[in-house]
Design an enzyme around this catalytic site. Structure first.
Site: not given
Length: 345
Positions: A167, A224-225, A227-229, A248, A285
């Site tokens: 994606k 990613g973030s 929230r997204g994870g 991660e 990071c």
């Protein structure tokens, strides 16, 4: 009629060309091809997989100028940084190619039987890893090459014999599409089945949820973030048959500076901390989110040294600036409410 989106050059605010959002039907077709590839015996050909990975590195190097220029226009990252990141991507692909040929990804264990073992006879026990099936990969916004379409997650899954559905990140869709095209061509040249690698683009979250929720996907890799994870992990865990998510995500990255460290190399620490915060807008990071340092004169001197260095640092362009600005505008009222003192009774 399908919807479209576009990348934004954070240096100028200029929109890139329109990119079509993949439809649910298009994603379904890509996942169906991946499922078929996972069952195709030709995917088990280690020589072909190794050749596909090494060939992809060669192809990406051959289009270095185009890839770097395109990524620069979508991310605002400097060409020197992107050139180094592209080489890192190619080295990762070649490294995993070597892992395939060496068979290291199988991690075989062979314990031969021993009838005289004490305290009891030992049976013949053998173990090896095997590919789980189609893997969904979500790339990062701050590493458009090394942690994205052909990054380490994709390379490692392909090395293990797992088909991959990427994606692509909406912040750099054209870069992802260009890299995906070269990877797909290398896979085809190596004789691997259609569906070994798929790439879809969408600006929204729904397509990503559909991908993670699809029963044909056996694992997810995400960079990613927080929230997204978490959203992806919750989606994977809520499936009828939950699947693992290798994520991660964001962190506070706390840094603790001791009195002894300040005495021996305080200037060096201040310089390194400033670089971590200021380089590439701090969107790496390695940037600490909270720094703990001693109270007293030495700590105050250190704090002032960092502040002075930050004041002299050059302003940086933030990745995905429009998205960040909108997110900050949305979050600031709630942050102010949380930080406000409690009313007195």
């Amino acid at each position: 009629m399908s919807s479209t989106f576009h990348a934004v050059d954070p240096r100028t605010g200029a929109n890139g060309p329109p990119v079509a959002d993949a439809s649910p039907d298009e994603l379904n077709a890509v996942v169906a091809h991946a499922e078929a590839a996972a069952l195709d015996r030709s995917l088990a050909d280690t020589g072909a997989r190794a050749a596909a990975l090494r060939g992809a590195a060669t192809r990406l190097r051959g289009r270095r100028t185009e890839i770097v220029e395109l990524a620069e226009s979508e991310t605002g990252l400097p060409a020197a940084r992107l050139t180094g990141e592209l080489e890192r991507t190619c080295v990762q692909l070649e490294m995993f190619s070597d892992v395939v040929l060496a068979g290291e990804y199988l991690e075989p264990i062979i314990d031969l039987a021993d009838a005289d073992a004490v305290p009891v006879p030992r049976p013949d026990v053998r173990r090896m890893l095997f590919p789980v099936g189609p893997v969904a990969v979500f790339g990062a916004s701050n590493f458009p090459l090394a942690f994205s379409t052909a990054g380490g997650d994709t390379a490692s899954a392909l090395a293990a014999g797992c088909p991959v559905v990427v994606k692509g990140h909406p912040a750099h869709p054209q870069t992802g599409a260009l890299v995906a095209g070269e990877l797909a061509r290398s896979i085809a040249e190596a004789g691997l089945p259609i569906g070994t690698f798929g790439h879809v683009l969408s600006s929204g979250f729904e397509l990503g949820r559909q991908l993670v929720a699809d029963d044909r996907i056996e694992a997810v890799a995400f960079t990613g973030s927080l929230r997204g994870g978490r959203a992806i992990t919750e989606c994977a865990a809520s499936r009828r048959r939950p699947i693992p998510v290798y994520a991660e995500m964001g962190s506070l990255n706390p840094l603790v500076v001791t009195e002894a460290a300040l005495r021996s190399r305080g200037d060096q620490i201040a310089e390194g901390l400033t670089a971590s915060v200021a380089t590439f807008g701090g969107q790496l990071c390695t940037k600490p989110g909270v720094v703990l340092f001693p109270a007293g004169a030495s700590g105050e001197d250190f704090c002032q040294a960092v502040g002075q260095r930050l004041a002299r640092s050059v302003a940086q362009v933030l990745l995905t600036s429009p998205r960040l600005a909108a997110s900050m505008a949305t979050d600031m009222p709630s942050r102010r409410r949380r930080s406000a003192p409690a009313p007195r009774r």
